[in-house]
Every structure is written in structure tokens, then in C-alpha cells.
Design a protein around this motif. Sequence first.
Motif, PDB file in Angstrom:
ATOM      1  N   VAL A  95      46.574  29.606  19.201  1.00 22.59           N
ATOM      2  CA  VAL A  95      45.237  30.066  18.848  1.00 22.59           C
ATOM      3  C   VAL A  95      44.813  31.146  19.825  1.00 22.59           C
ATOM      4  O   VAL A  95      44.969  30.984  21.046  1.00 22.59           O
ATOM      5  N   GLY A  96      44.292  32.228  19.303  1.00 24.88           N
ATOM      6  CA  GLY A  96      43.787  33.308  20.146  1.00 24.88           C
ATOM      7  C   GLY A  96      42.273  33.353  20.113  1.00 24.88           C
ATOM      8  O   GLY A  96      41.669  33.225  19.053  1.00 24.88           O
ATOM      9  N   ILE A  97      41.655  33.516  21.267  1.00 22.84           N
ATOM     10  CA  ILE A  97      40.200  33.622  21.361  1.00 22.84           C
ATOM     11  C   ILE A  97      39.867  34.945  22.037  1.00 22.84           C
ATOM     12  O   ILE A  97      40.316  35.212  23.159  1.00 22.84           O
ATOM     13  N   LYS A  98      39.090  35.771  21.330  1.00 23.52           N
ATOM     14  CA  LYS A  98      38.668  37.061  21.884  1.00 23.52           C
ATOM     15  C   LYS A  98      37.186  36.993  22.189  1.00 23.52           C
ATOM     16  O   LYS A  98      36.377  36.676  21.318  1.00 23.52           O
ATOM     17  N   LEU A  99      36.846  37.321  23.441  1.00 24.14           N
ATOM     18  CA  LEU A  99      35.455  37.221  23.885  1.00 24.14           C
ATOM     19  C   LEU A  99      35.010  38.536  24.504  1.00 24.14           C
ATOM     20  O   LEU A  99      35.477  38.911  25.590  1.00 24.14           O
ATOM     21  N   PRO A 100      34.107  39.269  23.851  1.00 21.55           N
ATOM     22  CA  PRO A 100      33.569  40.499  24.460  1.00 21.55           C
ATOM     23  C   PRO A 100      32.626  40.145  25.620  1.00 21.55           C
ATOM     24  O   PRO A 100      31.751  39.296  25.479  1.00 21.55           O
ATOM     25  N   VAL A 101      32.814  40.806  26.773  1.00 24.11           N
ATOM     26  CA  VAL A 101      32.030  40.464  27.956  1.00 24.11           C
ATOM     27  C   VAL A 101      31.542  41.717  28.662  1.00 24.11           C
ATOM     28  O   VAL A 101      32.103  42.808  28.518  1.00 24.11           O
ATOM     29  N   GLN A 102      30.488  41.534  29.438  1.00 21.83           N
ATOM     30  CA  GLN A 102      30.015  42.524  30.406  1.00 21.83           C
ATOM     31  C   GLN A 102      30.653  42.198  31.744  1.00 21.83           C
ATOM     32  O   GLN A 102      30.576  41.068  32.222  1.00 21.83           O
ATOM     33  N   VAL A 103      31.306  43.201  32.338  1.00 20.28           N
ATOM     34  CA  VAL A 103      31.980  43.023  33.631  1.00 20.28           C
ATOM     35  C   VAL A 103      31.143  43.698  34.711  1.00 20.28           C
ATOM     36  O   VAL A 103      30.834  44.894  34.613  1.00 20.28           O
ATOM     37  N   ASP A 104      30.761  42.924  35.719  1.00 17.25           N
ATOM     38  CA  ASP A 104      30.075  43.471  36.892  1.00 17.25           C
ATOM     39  C   ASP A 104      30.904  43.134  38.121  1.00 17.25           C
ATOM     40  O   ASP A 104      31.194  41.952  38.368  1.00 17.25           O
ATOM     41  N   ALA A 105      31.304  44.164  38.877  1.00 15.10           N
ATOM     42  CA  ALA A 105      32.142  43.946  40.063  1.00 15.10           C
ATOM     43  C   ALA A 105      31.644  44.816  41.213  1.00 15.10           C
ATOM     44  O   ALA A 105      31.084  45.901  40.999  1.00 15.10           O
ATOM     45  N   ARG A 106      31.826  44.297  42.427  1.00 11.03           N
ATOM     46  CA  ARG A 106      31.498  45.041  43.642  1.00 11.03           C
ATOM     47  C   ARG A 106      32.684  44.945  44.605  1.00 11.03           C
ATOM     48  O   ARG A 106      32.621  44.277  45.629  1.00 11.03           O
ATOM     49  N   PRO A 107      33.781  45.624  44.264  1.00 10.65           N
ATOM     50  CA  PRO A 107      34.965  45.528  45.132  1.00 10.65           C
ATOM     51  C   PRO A 107      34.789  46.350  46.414  1.00 10.65           C
ATOM     52  O   PRO A 107      33.938  47.232  46.499  1.00 10.65           O
ATOM     53  N   SER A 108      35.614  46.016  47.377  1.00 12.01           N
ATOM     54  CA  SER A 108      35.660  46.771  48.639  1.00 12.01           C
ATOM     55  C   SER A 108      37.042  47.404  48.778  1.00 12.01           C
ATOM     56  O   SER A 108      38.061  46.758  48.496  1.00 12.01           O
ATOM     57  N   ILE A 109      37.051  48.658  49.212  1.00 12.70           N
ATOM     58  CA  ILE A 109      38.308  49.374  49.457  1.00 12.70           C
ATOM     59  C   ILE A 109      38.326  49.799  50.913  1.00 12.70           C
ATOM     60  O   ILE A 109      37.434  50.515  51.381  1.00 12.70           O
ATOM     61  N   ALA A 110      39.372  49.315  51.635  1.00 12.06           N
ATOM     62  CA  ALA A 110      39.493  49.588  53.074  1.00 12.06           C
ATOM     63  C   ALA A 110      38.225  49.181  53.814  1.00 12.06           C
ATOM     64  O   ALA A 110      37.762  49.875  54.727  1.00 12.06           O
ATOM     65  N   GLY A 111      37.642  48.050  53.364  1.00  7.35           N
ATOM     66  CA  GLY A 111      36.455  47.515  54.030  1.00  7.35           C
ATOM     67  C   GLY A 111      35.168  48.199  53.651  1.00  7.35           C
ATOM     68  O   GLY A 111      34.115  47.876  54.199  1.00  7.35           O
ATOM     69  N   ILE A 112      35.232  49.140  52.721  1.00  5.33           N
ATOM     70  CA  ILE A 112      34.033  49.870  52.316  1.00  5.33           C
ATOM     71  C   ILE A 112      33.620  49.398  50.924  1.00  5.33           C
ATOM     72  O   ILE A 112      34.412  49.441  49.979  1.00  5.33           O
ATOM     73  N   ASN A 113      32.365  48.965  50.799  1.00  2.00           N
ATOM     74  CA  ASN A 113      31.852  48.506  49.505  1.00  2.00           C
ATOM     75  C   ASN A 113      31.668  49.700  48.588  1.00  2.00           C
ATOM     76  O   ASN A 113      30.975  50.665  48.922  1.00  2.00           O
ATOM     77  N   THR A 114      32.274  49.643  47.395  1.00  2.00           N
ATOM     78  CA  THR A 114      32.222  50.785  46.478  1.00  2.00           C
ATOM     79  C   THR A 114      30.924  50.824  45.676  1.00  2.00           C
ATOM     80  O   THR A 114      30.649  51.787  44.975  1.00  2.00           O
ATOM     81  N   GLY A 115      30.138  49.754  45.766  1.00  2.00           N
ATOM     82  CA  GLY A 115      28.940  49.681  44.938  1.00  2.00           C
ATOM     83  C   GLY A 115      29.235  48.982  43.619  1.00  2.00           C
ATOM     84  O   GLY A 115      30.335  48.490  43.369  1.00  2.00           O
ATOM     85  N   LEU A 116      28.227  48.947  42.758  1.00  2.00           N
ATOM     86  CA  LEU A 116      28.353  48.225  41.489  1.00  2.00           C
ATOM     87  C   LEU A 116      29.203  49.016  40.507  1.00  2.00           C
ATOM     88  O   LEU A 116      28.943  50.175  40.218  1.00  2.00           O
ATOM     89  N   ILE A 117      30.238  48.333  39.993  1.00  2.00           N
ATOM     90  CA  ILE A 117      31.078  48.892  38.935  1.00  2.00           C
ATOM     91  C   ILE A 117      30.856  48.043  37.684  1.00  2.00           C
ATOM     92  O   ILE A 117      30.917  46.819  37.733  1.00  2.00           O
ATOM     93  N   GLN A 118      30.611  48.702  36.550  1.00  2.55           N
ATOM     94  CA  GLN A 118      30.333  48.004  35.310  1.00  2.55           C
ATOM     95  C   GLN A 118      31.258  48.486  34.200  1.00  2.55           C
ATOM     96  O   GLN A 118      31.708  49.634  34.198  1.00  2.55           O
ATOM     97  N   ALA A 119      31.504  47.571  33.283  1.00  2.00           N
ATOM     98  CA  ALA A 119      32.321  47.905  32.120  1.00  2.00           C
ATOM     99  C   ALA A 119      32.104  46.830  31.064  1.00  2.00           C
ATOM    100  O   ALA A 119      31.510  45.784  31.325  1.00  2.00           O
ATOM    101  N   LYS A 120      32.611  47.101  29.872  1.00  2.00           N
ATOM    102  CA  LYS A 120      32.668  46.100  28.809  1.00  2.00           C
ATOM    103  C   LYS A 120      34.129  45.892  28.448  1.00  2.00           C
ATOM    104  O   LYS A 120      34.903  46.853  28.349  1.00  2.00           O
ATOM    105  N   SER A 121      34.472  44.615  28.239  1.00  2.00           N
ATOM    106  CA  SER A 121      35.875  44.286  28.040  1.00  2.00           C
ATOM    107  C   SER A 121      36.018  43.177  27.005  1.00  2.00           C
ATOM    108  O   SER A 121      35.104  42.352  26.819  1.00  2.00           O
ATOM    109  N   ASN A 122      37.150  43.146  26.319  1.00  2.00           N
ATOM    110  CA  ASN A 122      37.538  42.018  25.489  1.00  2.00           C
ATOM    111  C   ASN A 122      38.464  41.115  26.289  1.00  2.00           C
ATOM    112  O   ASN A 122      39.545  41.552  26.706  1.00  2.00           O
ATOM    113  N   LEU A 123      38.031  39.900  26.553  1.00  2.00           N
ATOM    114  CA  LEU A 123      38.908  38.925  27.187  1.00  2.00           C
ATOM    115  C   LEU A 123      39.711  38.230  26.097  1.00  2.00           C
ATOM    116  O   LEU A 123      39.160  37.795  25.080  1.00  2.00           O
TER     117      LEU A 123
END
Length: 411
Positions: A95-123
Motif C-alpha cells: 500500500v502506498g500513502i502519499k501525503l502533501p506537506v509543508q516543510v520548514d527547516a532551519r539547518p546549519s552549515i559549518a555552524g552558521i544558521n542558514t535561516g528558515l527554509i520552506q518548501a512543499k513536498s509529497n511524502l
Amino acid sequence: MRYVILSFLGLFLIGCQRAVPTVGVIASYQKLVPQVVNKTVSIDFNLSYDSLFSYVSLQEGKVFFDSKNQPGVDFPLTLRAIQRPQVQIRSNGVVGIKLPVQVDARPSIAGINTGLIQAKSNLLLDLTWNWKDINHRDIRDVIFSYSWITQPEMRVLGFPVQVKGIVEPLIDRQIPEIQSKFTQQLSQITSMGSLTRLVNKLPMSFETPFGKIRFQGADIDMKDLIFQTHGLRGKLLIRTALALTDSVSMASSSKLMELRTSSNLLPFRLELSYRRLEDLIKKYPQFKNYQFKLSADTSSIFVKLNAIDGKKAKASIRLNPMLIDSAIIGMQVKSIDLEGVPFFVRGHLKRKINQSISQFRFSGSESLLALNQNVIGLKLADGHVSFQRLFFTDSGIGILGEIKGNWELRK
């Protein structure tokens, strides 16, 4: 006198078949209508995906993944549903389940916070589903993947900048942890505790023209559950009985357990108070100008009719409810007393009343038709009612019996 005849003809002939009873079993008086013994009946079960996801609280706006305080996820990440899931049926029980979601992430690169990154994705969640009964179910091989609906972006000086190349490696690194989280949530949803809460949300009471019917305290097994195009289908084995009473009772919780055998016979207990019977009769226009009262003592049911509009004629009748055969109930006249009627027409009037009452019929087939036409969610095909025992009490009429047929529950 004319009003008396019309009122009794209407009272005992509305919705009734015309036949004269010959033999039957007279109802017995009881202080209380006896309870019935539960039996296990099989009910075809169809649960739409809208209802299913509503029951498990997987709706638009639901945050079902938050990396806060989650070990293994080294940056803030939340996944919030923006639509209800879509189910896709694959081969070999997958069974496959597809769920459209809002993605909110705040990753850090080399210890520096990149800020809010947003996207929409199908899980995308694939799993193997094999459900035989409540104690024999296999849900495994959970595989998580995703695809972008809108590309990840962040704001720099107010302008959108796509950062897919930065975000994807970070998310791909977290897929094992996300997949593990989904597996845990799925195990929680299908645990005995969660399933018990789910079955107790299923409709177990239904409105009818005669009042509310309900499945009384039930043991339930969920058999052969499969995902289909529009919902979840299977069978419910329910050890229960149908009850219809005027009394307000606490809703009893259902229990999950494995049930091995079933039939298509469902016991029922019907108890209609004289007050409810009076209310049903008063809905007919021909009774709006009359006052009547139903009551009983240990010997019979008592009907008292007062003619109004200046008419002095009154009638007091004692009746015995009678079980004529396995699906028909009639009435037997025990006595008739008249007031305000000239003596030279009393004999004729009594014969008319007795004849009218003797033609009364309450048919089980008509009851099933009313249920199927008025009850939403519960349906019965090829149904047959068997009246087994008939009672009258100080407060109403009681019937014990069984309903045979093919049941279906839709939600």
C-alpha cells in the motif's frame, strides 16, 4: 359516536395489514423487559479514507513530525500536512500513502544558521499490509521517500533563493530517522489501545422513527481488512445485540478480541414506552381533536379515549397484545366500556370497535423497511424478523427476537 368510531379505526389501523387473528400467544406482564443474550454477527464494513484519516487525526494542519527533542536529527525540521493523504493500491499487498506537506527547516552549515527554509513536498510511504484478524496482522517493510511540489527556498534580503542543493543532502541524511519515526507512529496507530479507541468512535447508535437503536456493549474483531480505491474494507465480527429503548443509558465501551465464529442472526430488544406510542399516534392529523392515554396494569393494556369538540362520548378499552406468528403482532379485546353513548347503539358500536381492533397488525417486515429507509450508515439486505417473546409492562411494550440478514456498516 361518529368520532369514537373514527378515532379507534385510525388508532388501530394506521400502517396495519387487514386480517383477523385466529390463534396466538398472549403477551405476559413483566415489571421489566428481560435482557437478551449477545450473539456474534458478521457485518460487512466499509470505512472511507476521509473517515479513517479523521479518526487518526491525520488532517490538514496536523504536525506529524517535529525534530525538536528528537535524537538523531541535528537541525529543526517540521512536517505539516497541507492536504489529506492519498492511498495508492499496489501489487502483492503493498500500500502506498502519499501525503502533501509543508516543510520548514532551519539547518546549519559549518555552524552558521542558514535561516528558515520552506518548501512543499509529497511524502511517499510504502508498506506491506496483511491483516487477517485482531491477533494476526502483519504490517512491515515501511519505506519512506519524498518528491518536491515546490523547490526549497529561503529569503535573502526579501528575495527568494532556491537552495535545493543545500537542503536535499541534509534531509537525505535524516531519512533513516524519519523512516523510523513513521514506523513508530504506524505501530502506535495499530496498537491494541489505539484500535480500541478507534472502534469506540465507530457509529454504534442510529436514529430511527421509533427512537435511537444501538449495539449494546460489544466484543469486536476486525477481519480481513484490505485497502481499496475509496476506503478500507473488511468484516466486523461483533458479539452484541440491538437495543431500542426510551431510557437514556450510558454508552458502553467496546472491547477488541479475536472471535472465531459468527452467524447472520442478531438478537434485539425493543422497548417502546406508552408515552412514545402516544407521541407517534399524535403525529397523525385525524387525532388532533382527541385526547387519549395509554397505560397498563398487571392484567392488560388500558386505552382511554376522550372525545372533545363538545362531544361527551368516551371509551375505555382493555387489550391483550398477542404474538400471532413469528413476525406479526396483533391485539385481542378484553373489555369495552362506553360512556355518553345511547344504550340502543352500544352493542353495535362495541362490535365495530372489536372488529377494528382485531384487524390490527404490526409486521416485522414493515419495521425492517422503516429501518432501511431511515437509518444512515447501517443497512440490512435479505432481512427477516423473528418475534420470539412479547411483553407489556407498567410503562410500555417489549419485544425480544432476532433479525436475520446480511448487515453492512458504512462510514
